[in-house]
Motif scaffolding. Structure first.
Motif, PDB file in Angstrom:
ATOM      1  N   TYR A 242      78.727  -8.580  29.440  1.00  0.00           N
ATOM      2  CA  TYR A 242      77.516  -7.919  29.915  1.00  0.00           C
ATOM      3  C   TYR A 242      77.598  -6.456  29.498  1.00  0.00           C
ATOM      4  O   TYR A 242      78.656  -5.946  29.113  1.00  0.00           O
ATOM      5  N   ASP A 244      77.356  -3.108  31.310  1.00  0.00           N
ATOM      6  CA  ASP A 244      77.303  -2.638  32.693  1.00  0.00           C
ATOM      7  C   ASP A 244      76.275  -1.537  32.896  1.00  0.00           C
ATOM      8  O   ASP A 244      75.739  -1.381  33.988  1.00  0.00           O
ATOM      9  N   GLN A 248      73.005  -1.388  36.092  1.00  0.00           N
ATOM     10  CA  GLN A 248      72.898  -0.388  37.148  1.00  0.00           C
ATOM     11  C   GLN A 248      71.462  -0.281  37.643  1.00  0.00           C
ATOM     12  O   GLN A 248      70.509  -0.270  36.867  1.00  0.00           O
ATOM     13  N   ARG A 271      83.971  -3.667  36.467  1.00  0.00           N
ATOM     14  CA  ARG A 271      82.788  -2.984  35.940  1.00  0.00           C
ATOM     15  C   ARG A 271      81.508  -3.615  36.444  1.00  0.00           C
ATOM     16  O   ARG A 271      80.532  -2.924  36.744  1.00  0.00           O
ATOM     17  N   LEU A 272      81.505  -4.940  36.539  1.00  0.00           N
ATOM     18  CA  LEU A 272      80.298  -5.614  37.030  1.00  0.00           C
ATOM     19  C   LEU A 272      80.043  -5.288  38.493  1.00  0.00           C
ATOM     20  O   LEU A 272      78.919  -4.965  38.883  1.00  0.00           O
ATOM     21  N   ALA A 275      78.806  -1.709  38.857  1.00  0.00           N
ATOM     22  CA  ALA A 275      77.445  -1.528  38.342  1.00  0.00           C
ATOM     23  C   ALA A 275      76.410  -2.105  39.296  1.00  0.00           C
ATOM     24  O   ALA A 275      75.303  -1.562  39.427  1.00  0.00           O
TER      25      ALA A 275
END
Length: 336
Positions: A242, A244, A248, A271-272, A275
């Motif tokens: 993905y 990130d 957001q 990170r996911l 975000a």
């Protein structure tokens, strides 16, 4: 009715994220996942919905059926689940595309049988295990297919009229029946060599695809489903990577997250979760052996099962309040 090769008129997971013999080495032993009466939360909690707007049913792999009061959406419906040699460790890129109308009808019903129709089909990317059944389903229910430019070209090549194909790029927020659908720019996972399996895009209508290798990745997108603009939604991803920055501010509290089969995507869970501001629920998808019939209990190999456990541990370490759910086939979950 027997499976049949896809004609021009109709017209395993490790391979997509691990090319070559080395990547296939772990996809031999399959372990049956216990059949469940409902989705199972891997941290001991049961998934709950925020209301009664939409039921989500896992169709295996990254596929979903989303049912609202007036609308039925499908995402990446791959129901034929034909043999590519992958589960046996002998993947064949030249495997003919095969359609199983009986399996599709068993899962979705048939037009005129009193079951809900298919209002629209959302496609994250055009690999065979996400797209191969889409033209047939769309033709049967006269559904609009929301897809990339590659999906548009392939759809025409596989017999759909252009009027049933809607190109999206990411950033769109669309009213589809009583659902609001946001398109999100995304990425496909890396294979064992660090590249993409069947990479490329189609900018023109190709000859009718005949093998799984003819269905290129064609760029990857994700979708957010919500009851109304500005309300919390559910993010559905189709590949285990993905962007990130694109995630957001989406305002989602549930994400369907594909399980990665290698470590190329750095800090995959962290990170996911950051975000998305640590969503309430993560549903693990794209972990089953998608060559076995949908009517059986979900199966996976031991290597993937270990990765599911590691991913769950990462999620709980980073966001203890987040529930991690392992879905079961065709089992409704109220997520909105």
């Amino acid at each position: 009715m027997k499976k049949k090769a896809i004609s021009p008129q109709m017209g395993r997971r490790a391979v997509l994220t691990g090319a070559g013999a080395a990547a296939l080495a772990g996809v031999v032993m399959q372990t049956a996942v216990p059949q469940l009466a409902s989705a199972q939360s891997l941290d001991g909690q049961q998934p709950t919905g925020a209301g009664g707007f939409a039921a989500f049913e896992w169709l295996g792999n990254a596929g979903w059926r989303i049912s609202t009061p007036t609308t039925t959406l499908l995402l990446d419906p791959y129901l034929s689940r034909f043999d590519t040699g992958l589960a046996a460790g002998a993947f064949k890129e030249t495997t003919p595309l095969t359609l199983d109308p009986t399996a599709i009808a068993s899962a979705l019903g048939s037009p005129g049988d009193g079951r809900p129709g298919v209002s629209a089909i959302l496609v994250t990317h055009t690999h065979w295990d996400h797209f191969a059944d889409v033209p047939h389903i769309a033709a049967r229910w006269k559904s609009t297919v929301y897809t990339t430019l590659t999906g548009y070209q392939l759809g025409i090549a596989m017999g759909l009229p252009s009027a049933q194909l809607a190109v999206v790029k990411g950033g769109e927020e669309l009213n589809i029946g009583d659902a609001v659908v946001r398109v999100v720019r995304s990425l496909h996972s890396r294979n064992g060599a660090g590249g993409l399996t069947f990479p490329g895009v189609r900018t023109q209508v190709p000859p009718p695809p005949a093998t799984i290798a003819d269905l290129l990745e064609g760029d990857t997108i994700g979708f957010v489903i919500r009851p109304a603009a500005g309300r919390p939604g559910v993010l559905l991803l189709g590949g285990s990577d993905y962007d990130d920055q694109e995630l957001q501010g989406l305002g989602v509290d549930t994400v369907a997250l594909p399980v990665p089969s290698n470590g190329f995507t750095a800090d995959y869970a962290g990170r996911l979760l950051r975000a998305l501001d640590k969503p309430r629920t993560v549903i693990l998808v794209h972990w089953d052996d998608f060559e076995s019939p949908l009517g059986t209990a979900p199966k996976t190999d031991e290597k993937t099962r270990l990765r599911m456990a590691a991913l769950t541990a990462d999620i709980k370490r980073i966001s203890p309040r987040t529930r991690v759910v392992e879905p079961n086939y065709l089992t409704p979950m109220q997520l909105l």
